[in-house]
Design a protein around this motif. Structure first.
Motif, PDB file in Angstrom:
ATOM      1  N   GLU A 104      16.084 -12.286   1.748  1.00 54.49           N
ATOM      2  CA  GLU A 104      15.222 -11.659   2.773  1.00 54.49           C
ATOM      3  C   GLU A 104      14.098 -11.071   2.334  1.00 54.49           C
ATOM      4  O   GLU A 104      12.998 -10.936   2.936  1.00 54.49           O
ATOM      5  N   LEU A 108      10.262 -11.341   3.272  1.00 55.99           N
ATOM      6  CA  LEU A 108       9.528 -10.441   4.248  1.00 55.99           C
ATOM      7  C   LEU A 108       8.369  -9.850   3.380  1.00 55.99           C
ATOM      8  O   LEU A 108       7.176  -9.677   3.920  1.00 55.99           O
ATOM      9  N   ARG A 133      14.826  -3.161   4.011  1.00 57.86           N
ATOM     10  CA  ARG A 133      14.502  -4.271   5.073  1.00 57.86           C
ATOM     11  C   ARG A 133      14.171  -4.014   6.179  1.00 57.86           C
ATOM     12  O   ARG A 133      13.327  -4.633   6.792  1.00 57.86           O
ATOM     13  N   ASP A 134      14.899  -3.086   6.983  1.00 59.84           N
ATOM     14  CA  ASP A 134      14.545  -3.058   8.323  1.00 59.84           C
ATOM     15  C   ASP A 134      13.330  -2.093   8.500  1.00 59.84           C
ATOM     16  O   ASP A 134      12.514  -2.577   9.456  1.00 59.84           O
ATOM     17  N   GLU A 137      10.615  -4.932   8.167  1.00 56.03           N
ATOM     18  CA  GLU A 137      10.642  -5.926   9.245  1.00 56.03           C
ATOM     19  C   GLU A 137       9.820  -5.296  10.304  1.00 56.03           C
ATOM     20  O   GLU A 137       9.047  -5.913  11.173  1.00 56.03           O
ATOM     21  N   GLU A 138      10.212  -4.032  10.751  1.00 53.96           N
ATOM     22  CA  GLU A 138       9.512  -3.225  11.633  1.00 53.96           C
ATOM     23  C   GLU A 138       8.084  -3.249  11.447  1.00 53.96           C
ATOM     24  O   GLU A 138       7.093  -3.291  12.253  1.00 53.96           O
TER      25      GLU A 138
END
Length: 172
Positions: A104, A108, A133-134, A137-138
């Protein structure tokens, strides 16, 4: 990183470094030549906090090109440079990441680099792989102008941590 983790002797040794040695040490903290020049120009520092404040001020003055130069000194999250203890230590949150999370992050990171033209930069110290990761993504949804300001904040935090380590190393 606060001044409580350093001693006056560590700062004195940093202040006394020959210009070339101080330049090299600061370049290990941040790859921006303008940031390094800004810190060298303000030497000597009376306190570690004065050094951190000068770092913050130099970071605030960086152009987009200077920020790009600083970012070029950072490997992608999840892929620290082989043999580089600094990036490995800072990205420790990815050390035990699952293959799924690593995949991921790779996907990303590539999407981020394609959109913004530079590596995703985050102060990874103390963050888990999932938190990084979060955040990635944001931040993919940001406009480039907004992203550069976030990068500036993240670099400011990274530089403070690295300067604190530099002073600790001077003490050792």
């Amino acid at each position: 990183m606060t001044s409580s983790s350093t001693t006056p002797g560590a700062l004195a040794r940093f202040n006394a470094l020959e210009e070339r040695a101080a330049h090299a040490a600061l370049l290990e903290v941040c790859a921006s030549a303008a940031w390094v020049r800004g810190l060298l120009a303000r030497r000597p520092y009376a306190t570690p906090d004065a050094l951190f404040t000068a770092s913050d001020a130099a970071m605030a003055e960086l152009s987009v090109a200077d920020l790009a130069e600083a970012m070029a000194g950072h490997p992608p999250i999840g892929r620290p440079r082989p043999g580089d203890p600094t990036s490995s230590r800072e990205q420790r949150g990815m050390a035990g990441a699952s293959e799924k999370l690593r995949a991921e992050m790779l996907e990303l990171n590539l999407a981020y680099q394609e959109k913004f033209g530079h590596v995703f930069l985050i102060c990874a110290t103390g963050r888990t792989g999932e938190q990084m990761r979060d955040a990635l993504e944001e931040r993919l949804g940001n406009a480039p102008e907004r992203e550069y300001e976030i990068v500036r904040v993240e670099l400011t935090a990274i530089n403070r941590i690295r300067l604190g380590r530099l002073l600790e190393e001077e003490e050792a």
